[in-house]
Structure formats: structure tokens, C-alpha cells
Write an enzyme that holds these catalytic residues in place. Structure first.
Site, PDB file in Angstrom:
ATOM      1  N   HIS A 113     -40.494  43.393  17.993  1.00  0.00           N
ATOM      2  CA  HIS A 113     -40.404  44.235  19.178  1.00  0.00           C
ATOM      3  C   HIS A 113     -41.705  44.267  19.978  1.00  0.00           C
ATOM      4  O   HIS A 113     -41.700  44.172  21.207  1.00  0.00           O
ATOM      5  CB  HIS A 113     -40.022  45.666  18.784  1.00  0.00           C
ATOM      6  CG  HIS A 113     -38.687  45.760  18.108  1.00  0.00           C
ATOM      7  ND1 HIS A 113     -37.527  45.299  18.685  1.00  0.00           N
ATOM      8  CD2 HIS A 113     -38.322  46.258  16.899  1.00  0.00           C
ATOM      9  CE1 HIS A 113     -36.512  45.510  17.862  1.00  0.00           C
ATOM     10  NE2 HIS A 113     -36.971  46.087  16.770  1.00  0.00           N
ATOM     11  N   HIS A 158     -30.335  47.429  20.238  1.00  0.00           N
ATOM     12  CA  HIS A 158     -28.990  46.889  19.957  1.00  0.00           C
ATOM     13  C   HIS A 158     -28.018  47.184  21.092  1.00  0.00           C
ATOM     14  O   HIS A 158     -27.201  46.329  21.458  1.00  0.00           O
ATOM     15  CB  HIS A 158     -28.458  47.462  18.650  1.00  0.00           C
ATOM     16  CG  HIS A 158     -29.302  47.136  17.460  1.00  0.00           C
ATOM     17  ND1 HIS A 158     -29.116  47.735  16.229  1.00  0.00           N
ATOM     18  CD2 HIS A 158     -30.351  46.293  17.303  1.00  0.00           C
ATOM     19  CE1 HIS A 158     -30.014  47.271  15.375  1.00  0.00           C
ATOM     20  NE2 HIS A 158     -30.776  46.401  16.003  1.00  0.00           N
ATOM     21  N   ASP A 176     -32.310  41.324  18.530  1.00  0.00           N
ATOM     22  CA  ASP A 176     -33.399  42.227  18.926  1.00  0.00           C
ATOM     23  C   ASP A 176     -34.122  41.696  20.167  1.00  0.00           C
ATOM     24  O   ASP A 176     -34.452  42.457  21.082  1.00  0.00           O
ATOM     25  CB  ASP A 176     -34.412  42.378  17.788  1.00  0.00           C
ATOM     26  CG  ASP A 176     -33.953  43.360  16.718  1.00  0.00           C
ATOM     27  OD1 ASP A 176     -32.997  44.124  16.960  1.00  0.00           O
ATOM     28  OD2 ASP A 176     -34.571  43.360  15.633  1.00  0.00           O
ATOM     29  N   HIS A 204     -30.222  38.235  13.714  1.00  0.00           N
ATOM     30  CA  HIS A 204     -30.517  39.614  14.099  1.00  0.00           C
ATOM     31  C   HIS A 204     -31.825  39.691  14.880  1.00  0.00           C
ATOM     32  O   HIS A 204     -31.928  40.486  15.833  1.00  0.00           O
ATOM     33  CB  HIS A 204     -30.589  40.550  12.898  1.00  0.00           C
ATOM     34  CG  HIS A 204     -30.769  41.969  13.337  1.00  0.00           C
ATOM     35  ND1 HIS A 204     -29.735  42.739  13.827  1.00  0.00           N
ATOM     36  CD2 HIS A 204     -31.887  42.744  13.453  1.00  0.00           C
ATOM     37  CE1 HIS A 204     -30.192  43.912  14.199  1.00  0.00           C
ATOM     38  NE2 HIS A 204     -31.493  43.947  13.978  1.00  0.00           N
TER      39      HIS A 204
END
Length: 316
Positions: free
Chosen positions: A270, A85, A247, A243
Site C-alpha cells: 500500500h 478492496h 490491492d 491479492h
């Protein structure tokens, strides 16, 4: 329409500090943004008391784990967790060089979005330096796949993200967010999107040592009835995919430079973001390092190839 680029590198005008709680550790952590010179890149400096410990460069070559967050360093030793973030805020607002001083092993979560970091950067102010900014320009497609999930970089005249998610939960379902990226778009459309999770997973995460600091104050939570249980509801109708875009921006900021191209993913995360970035940087035929050839900012800037900066891992 040409590429809208800034010719010169940036840092912050002054120091800015803030304190919050780690979403996984549940511990209070203080961080400070500190201005640095051109070609320094983004560096995390771990402090224990008054003493500075290890430095972690914000590069994909430093990523040690991608379980539930992106971690720099050794998961079993010194590390900085949940960097995505803060990296998204730095990338989204166009900050090239800064030291992030931190007195714990996890970046604080604040409200689960990037807004606390945006506000800290705004408080410090942005300073333009006299050294040209280098870009990674994608010149051929690079793609990775894992089951039904995939991610790819494609040539594009700008910086663009096209992120699609697909969850069984009807509270999320299939969502797509596609947009070019600049500071205004990041602030308006991405920065306020919060991290999310499912109530049914909480006990399992707690048992594994994760989400110890998670709460309705810093996470969107989907209950067993497949409804968002946060009192205020959603900030955007498709906050979940926004969101995931946040990321992705933070994870790709670990390239060591901004990129010119389009990043697309389906059911990514991720791990896949890091793997796609490694795949791109390991193929020197897939990208080139460029900078603008003239001082005028704005549309249609000419680009030419240059040498890579020393701090960037162009070959993995």
C-alpha cells in the site's frame, strides 16, 4: 491491437447495501452504494446514526495512512480504513461515480476478497451516463525505489498490471501476476483472491490494535509450519500475488480517473502504491488527460487531450 476503452462515464442504476465486519476493528459496519451524477467521482460519506458526517473523496491526496491497509482521512481523527478492496471492485468493473455511505470507520472485510462488492454492484446494475470519461495516459516512465522494492508506471496501449512478490515463506515464495485489466478479467482472475497473513504475526497485530476481526473466514492464514491452514486451501494456485494485484488496483483507483499505462511493482504494498501514484501525478510531463474523440466503442479509438476534471488532484 488498439485500446479497448469505454467512451462514457458510469454510475449505478440503483442503490445497493450490505453489512459485514471490519478486519482490524472487529466491529459490524453497513455500507451502501448510491448512484451519483457524472464528474462526481467516488466519495465516501461517513454516517453516525442518521447524521451524515465528513465526506472523504477517494483520492490519493486524502490518504492518511498505509499501514496494513489504505486509509482515507486522519488516523487520529475521522477516517475510513481498508478502502482498497471496495475501490478495486469499482475500478475493476468500471464505475466512475458513486457515493459509498458507511456507518463506521472501516470498510467491512467480508471474505477478504472483492467479491461481496462485485455482487453488490451487479445487484445495483451499471448505468452509462452522457458525459465523456477522462483517462490519465502515462506518456513517460515514472519509477520509485525503496531498498529492494520498486514500483513504476510505463506507457502502454491499455491498462495493465505486472505485480511480483517475493516472500521467504515457502508457502508463498516468488510469484508474478501480469495481465491487462477489464471487467471480465477482474471478475475471473482477481476479484476472488483473499487477503493473507501469518499466524506468527497475530499476537503482535492484536497488541497493536489490528486484525481484531481477522479469522479463517476472511483471511488466508499461513501457519508456523509454512502451510496454508484454511480448510478449503487456495482459490488460485498463486492467490497471494493475485491479492496483491487486487490491492494495487484499489490503491491506484485513488488517482481520480482510470489510467492508460502499465503499473509494475516488485515487493510492493500500500505504501509504495500510494507513493508511486503521487510521483506520477506530481510530474505533469509524465501524463496527459485524454478522452476518446468519437462515439464508437471498441478497438483503436482515437484519443485527444482535454482539461482535467475539478475533482481530481492532478498536481499533488
Amino acid at each position: 491491437m488498439g485500446i479497448v476503452l469505454h467512451d462514457y462515464q458510469t454510475t449505478l442504476k440503483t442503490r445497493a447495501s450490505l453489512t459485514g465486519t471490519g478486519v482490524h476493528s472487529g466491529k459490524e459496519v453497513s455500507i451502501s452504494f448510491v448512484p451519483t451524477d457524472a464528474d462526481s467521482g467516488i466519495v465516501f460519506q461517513l454516517f453516525s446514526g442518521a447524521e451524515q458526517g465528513r465526506e472523504f473523496r477517494a483520492l490519493v491526496s486524502e490518504v492518511g495512512a498505509t499501514d496494513l491497509c489504505t486509509m482515507l482521512g486522519d488516523p487520529a481523527g475521522e477516517h475510513i480504513a481498508t478502502v482498497e478492496h471496495i475501490m478495486a471492485a469499482l475500478f475493476g468493473l468500471g464505475i466512475d461515480n458513486v457515493a459509498v455511505e458507511i456507518d463506521g470507520s472501516e470498510v467491512p472485510i467480508f471474505d477478504g476478497s472483492a467479491m461481496a462488492f462485485v455482487e453488490a454492484i451487479d445487484q445495483a446494475g451499471i448505468e452509462t451516463l452522457s458525459v465523456k470519461r477522462r483517462y490519465i495516459r502515462v506518456i513517460k516512465p515514472v519509477r520509485i525505489e525503496n531498498g529492494a522494492s520498486w514500483a513504476e508506471f510505463r506507457p502502454y496501449d491499455g491498462t495493465r498490471f505486472e505485480i511480483e512478490i517475493d516472500f521467504e515463506s515457502p508457502a508463498i515464495g516468488r510469484q508474478l501476476f501480469a495481465s491487462d485489466l477489464n471487467a471480465d478479467i477482474f471478475r475471473r482472475d482477481i476479484a476472488r483472491a483473499r487477503t493473507f497473513g501469518f499466524m506468527k504475526d497475530v499476537e503482535r497485530l492484536w497488541a497493536a490494535g489490528y486484525a481484531l476481526g481477522s479469522s479463517l473466514e476472511n483471511s488466508l492464514v499461513i501457519g508456523d509450519d509454512n502451510r496454508v491452514i484454511n480448510m478449503g486451501g487456495l482459490r488460485y494456485p498463486n492467490e497471494f500475488v493475485r491479492h496483491k494485484t487486487l490491492d494495487a488496483i484499489g490503491d491506484l483507483a485513488l488517482a481520480g480517473a482510470r489510467f492508460i499505462g502499465c503499473f509494475r511493482s516488485y515487493r510492493g504494498g500500500h505504501r509504495m502504491n500510494a507513493a508511486a501514484l503521487r510521483r506520477l501525478l506530481s510530474d505533469r510531463t509524465a501524463f496527459e488527460i485524454v478522452e476518446t474523440t468519437r462515439r464508437e466503442r471498441g478497438r483503436g479509438a482515437e484519443m485527444h487531450a482535454v482539461n482535467a476534471p475539478l475533482y481530481a488532484p492532478w498536481m499533488i
